[in-house]
Design an enzyme around this catalytic site. Structure first.
Site, PDB file in Angstrom:
ATOM      1  N   GLU A  81       2.309   0.393   5.244  1.00  0.00           N
ATOM      2  CA  GLU A  81       2.738   1.606   4.547  1.00  0.00           C
ATOM      3  C   GLU A  81       4.229   1.594   4.217  1.00  0.00           C
ATOM      4  O   GLU A  81       4.933   2.587   4.385  1.00  0.00           O
ATOM      5  CB  GLU A  81       2.328   2.842   5.356  1.00  0.00           C
ATOM      6  CG  GLU A  81       0.816   2.934   5.507  1.00  0.00           C
ATOM      7  CD  GLU A  81       0.323   4.090   6.358  1.00  0.00           C
ATOM      8  OE1 GLU A  81       1.167   4.835   6.902  1.00  0.00           O
ATOM      9  OE2 GLU A  81      -0.904   4.240   6.499  1.00  0.00           O
ATOM     10  N   GLU A 109      -7.192   0.518   5.622  1.00  0.00           N
ATOM     11  CA  GLU A 109      -7.168   1.565   6.649  1.00  0.00           C
ATOM     12  C   GLU A 109      -7.539   2.883   5.993  1.00  0.00           C
ATOM     13  O   GLU A 109      -6.994   3.232   4.944  1.00  0.00           O
ATOM     14  CB  GLU A 109      -5.783   1.670   7.289  1.00  0.00           C
ATOM     15  CG  GLU A 109      -5.671   2.736   8.373  1.00  0.00           C
ATOM     16  CD  GLU A 109      -4.254   2.853   8.936  1.00  0.00           C
ATOM     17  OE1 GLU A 109      -3.561   1.825   9.013  1.00  0.00           O
ATOM     18  OE2 GLU A 109      -3.844   3.980   9.269  1.00  0.00           O
TER      19      GLU A 109
END
Length: 395
Positions: A78, A196
């Site tokens: 991220e 994810e």
């Protein structure tokens, strides 16, 4: 998942209402590498400078020396796309993943099997991902990975309304389609993964993301991601947090575990183009060639709170093999006590719970004559395997 589409249209007439399979566990290990090592802040949210790969290279070499079978290596978490607090520019990320590619190729030079290389493991932003894919040579990464938490924060009170809102569920389709278009335009063999996904970030919400109602979101995600040729979907998490597949305290499977198990057993890798035609938009429909069997498998979900729907299958391309006495297998999923916040799922009226030895229960279908419509109760999920239906795309 290879996407092969064949027209398949479901129709309905609404009414208002007040085999034992063995379980085999296996794991493919993908390590995420610290992509911030060696960088310095460059502005308010950017991290600049080249990645220091010394520690990562040492760890990769260690796993090879031990003979560990590592399925893949992923750079960062991220830090690209719509980054969470800290962002690395796309051109710099492309340079860094190229260095990681060199380390992996050098370390695995004499190994018979090569691991996958994944990046960036970030929330999708079309411009950032476009630049990253463009500036990464076609054979650098094996997988472009992205994360999905489209329901918002776990502490929010409107999660259930979003899960049961078809327009909200459809909102993420643009993300899947845009990424596929970028990969297609690049002309590479790189594939897309959802690396994810837990729906609601910050550990989800107890009795929502670990309860029956969350299977509407989860199964819709599996159906939609398959439709857009996503090869792998990684659920957050197997255990831990409030979005786990296993209860953190008791280790009992939560409802999504059984939803995933039925998906895995029934839905093949060839995807058919299923459309629902009716007076409501609250029926979600997905169709695949059946897995390890003849025929097709359907996933139908009724988001309506009090209306049953009777669904019939129509298609000009579907052929019925051996029409006499044709039957299908149905798996009806409902929450215990009619409470969508329940952590106990019913399959054809029977609670899905492990026995005293922790064994997964038998997941038996009911047998229904194929001429009858599929009856979908309010706020329920139905898998249907139709072994005598032949779709040309499944051959």
């Amino acid at each position: 998942m290879a996407t092969t589409r064949s027209p398949l249209v479901a129709s309905h007439s609404p009414r208002i209402l007040g085999s034992p399979w063995p379980l085999v566990l296996c794991a493919k290990v993908v390590f995420g590498m610290n992509a911030l090592n060696g960088r310095e802040p460059d502005g308010k949210s950017y991290m600049g400078g080249n990645w220091d790969m010394t520690n990562a290279a040492s760890f990769i070499k260690y796993t090879v020396s031990k003979g560990y079978d590592i399925h893949g290596w992923e750079l960062g978490n991220e830090l690209g796309g719509k980054a969470v607090g800290t962002l690395i520019a796309a051109d710099q990320y492309a340079k860094d993943v190229t260095f990681l590619k060199w380390v992996v190729e050098d370390t695995y030079e004499d190994s018979p099997s090569k691991p996958l290389l994944l990046a960036p493991g970030s929330f999708f932003d079309k411009d950032w991902f476009s630049e990253f894919i463009t500036k990464t040579s076609p054979d650098t990464v094996s997988v472009v990975s992205h994360h999905i938490y489209n329901l918002g924060a776990g502490v929010e009170t409107g999660l259930v309304k979003r899960i049961l809102n078809p327009s909200y569920l459809d909102g993420v389709a643009r993300q899947f389609s845009d990424l596929q278009e970028l990969l297609k335009t690049a002309g590479s063999s790189v594939v897309a993964w959802v690396g994810e996904a837990g729906g609601a970030y910050n550990s989800g919400h107890h009795l929502v993301t670990d309860a029956f109602v969350f299977s509407f979101w989860y199964l819709d995600q599996l159906g939609m991601s398959a439709k857009y040729n996503t090869k792998t979907y990684c659920r957050q998490s197997f255990i831990g947090g409030n979005y786990d597949l296993l209860n953190t305290t008791t280790f009992q499977p939560n409802p999504d575990y059984y939803s995933a198990l039925l998906w895995h057993r029934l839905m093949g890798t060839k995807v058919l183009d299923a459309k629902f035609s009716g007076t409501t938009n609250l029926i979600r429909a997905y169709a695949h060639c059946a897995k390890n069997s003849s025929g097709i498998s359907l996933l139908l979900m009724n988001l309506h709170g009090n209306a049953r729907n009777d669904v019939s299958l129509t298609s000009e391309e579907l052929l019925v093999v051996d029409a006499s006495g044709v039957t299908r297998e149905e798996y009806h999923l409902l929450p215990e006590g009619g409470d969508i916040h329940s952590q106990v799922m019913l399959l054809n009226g029977r609670a899905l719970t492990t026995d005293a030895d922790g064994n997964i229960p038998r997941m038996e279908p009911i047998i229904v004559h194929a001429a009858q419509p599929i009856a979908i109760a309010p706020l329920s999920i139905v898998f249907a395997h139709m072994p005598n239906y032949y779709a040309p795309a499944c051959s």
